[in-house]
Design a protein around this motif. Sequence first.
Motif, short mmCIF file in Angstrom:
data_model
loop_
_atom_site.label_atom_id
_atom_site.label_comp_id
_atom_site.label_asym_id
_atom_site.label_seq_id
_atom_site.Cartn_x
_atom_site.Cartn_y
_atom_site.Cartn_z
N TRP A 20 0.84 -1.18 -0.06
CA TRP A 20 -0.04 -0.02 -0.04
C TRP A 20 0.81 1.15 -0.01
N VAL A 21 1.95 1.15 0.82
CA VAL A 21 2.72 2.46 1.02
C VAL A 21 3.44 2.59 -0.51
N ARG A 22 3.97 1.40 -0.97
CA ARG A 22 4.66 1.64 -2.30
C ARG A 22 3.70 2.21 -3.42
N SER A 23 2.25 2.00 -3.25
CA SER A 23 1.38 2.41 -4.05
C SER A 23 0.80 3.92 -3.93
N GLY A 24 1.58 4.52 -2.53
CA GLY A 24 1.08 5.70 -2.55
C GLY A 24 0.28 5.93 -1.19
N ALA A 25 -0.06 4.98 -0.37
CA ALA A 25 -0.61 5.23 1.00
C ALA A 25 0.41 6.10 1.85
N GLN A 26 -0.30 6.55 2.86
CA GLN A 26 0.90 7.55 3.75
C GLN A 26 0.93 6.67 4.87
N LEU A 27 2.30 6.39 5.54
CA LEU A 27 2.59 5.68 6.52
C LEU A 27 2.73 6.65 7.81
N LEU A 28 1.89 6.50 8.88
CA LEU A 28 1.98 7.24 9.88
C LEU A 28 2.38 6.55 11.30
N ASP A 29 3.55 7.06 11.63
CA ASP A 29 4.39 6.28 12.77
C ASP A 29 4.02 6.89 14.02
N VAL A 30 3.24 6.57 15.13
CA VAL A 30 2.79 7.15 16.40
C VAL A 30 3.52 6.91 17.53
N ARG A 31 4.59 6.27 17.43
CA ARG A 31 5.36 5.90 18.48
C ARG A 31 6.13 7.23 19.15
N GLU A 32 6.77 7.14 20.38
CA GLU A 32 7.45 8.19 20.89
C GLU A 32 8.68 8.52 20.19
N ASN A 33 9.18 9.68 20.43
CA ASN A 33 10.45 10.20 19.92
C ASN A 33 11.47 9.01 19.95
N GLY A 34 11.86 8.66 21.21
CA GLY A 34 13.06 7.44 21.53
C GLY A 34 12.97 6.45 20.50
N VAL A 65 -4.37 5.86 4.61
CA VAL A 65 -3.33 5.99 5.99
C VAL A 65 -3.00 4.60 6.69
N VAL A 66 -1.88 4.24 6.65
CA VAL A 66 -1.37 2.97 7.53
C VAL A 66 -0.73 3.50 8.76
N VAL A 67 -1.31 3.18 9.82
CA VAL A 67 -0.88 3.78 11.19
C VAL A 67 -0.16 2.49 11.73
N VAL A 68 1.08 3.23 12.25
CA VAL A 68 1.92 1.94 12.93
C VAL A 68 2.50 2.35 14.22
N CYS A 69 2.55 1.26 15.28
CA CYS A 69 3.20 1.74 16.38
C CYS A 69 4.24 0.59 16.58
N ALA A 89 -8.08 5.36 7.45
CA ALA A 89 -6.99 4.82 8.16
C ALA A 89 -7.19 3.34 8.47
N TYR A 90 -5.82 2.62 8.40
CA TYR A 90 -5.94 1.20 8.80
C TYR A 90 -4.65 1.02 9.80
N SER A 91 -4.97 0.18 10.90
CA SER A 91 -3.88 -0.19 11.62
C SER A 91 -3.11 -1.37 11.18
N LEU A 92 -1.76 -1.10 11.32
CA LEU A 92 -0.87 -2.11 10.82
C LEU A 92 -0.72 -3.21 11.87
N SER A 93 -1.64 -4.28 11.72
CA SER A 93 -1.44 -5.34 12.54
C SER A 93 0.11 -5.96 12.81
N GLY A 94 0.36 -5.97 14.20
CA GLY A 94 1.69 -6.43 14.45
C GLY A 94 2.83 -5.37 14.79
N GLY A 95 2.27 -4.19 14.22
CA GLY A 95 3.31 -2.86 14.26
C GLY A 95 4.47 -2.90 13.53
N MET A 96 5.56 -2.21 14.06
CA MET A 96 6.81 -2.23 13.40
C MET A 96 7.67 -3.74 13.17
N ARG A 97 7.18 -4.55 14.10
CA ARG A 97 7.77 -5.77 14.04
C ARG A 97 7.16 -6.68 12.70
#
Length: 117
Positions: A20-34, A65-69, A89-97
């Motif tokens: 999806w991101v390769r095809s133009g979806a926005q990837l939104l990372d909602v984790r903390e700065n660290g 929008v793909v939302v990831v933590c 918006a869609y939640s990335l199941s399993g997050g960054m892992r």
Amino acid sequence: MGLFDRFKVPSVSGADAREWVRSGAQLLDVRENGEWNAGHAPQAMHIPKAHVATQLSRVSKGKDVVVVCRSGNRSRSVTSLLRKQGIAAYSLSGGMRAWESAGGQVLDRRGRPGRIA
């Protein structure tokens, strides 16, 4: 409808999220700065969960929008918030892992290979 069905939010797998991101979806990372500094997808936009409501104007309304933590908990709540605002918006199941397991790149804040913190 079961008791918790109304709380479910649409989700996407790591492999589908990469496509999806390769095809133009926005990837939104909602984790903390660290967490972001330790390792993030290079094409992601970073808005920590606590700031999403005040920075909605940065989120694309005209595309998926793909939302990831890290694991998927924070991304589910942000996905719910975004959908209430009319954003697809869609939640990335399993997050960054899941992103990394699907072959997604993870870089640190200096652009070097990163790690998921």
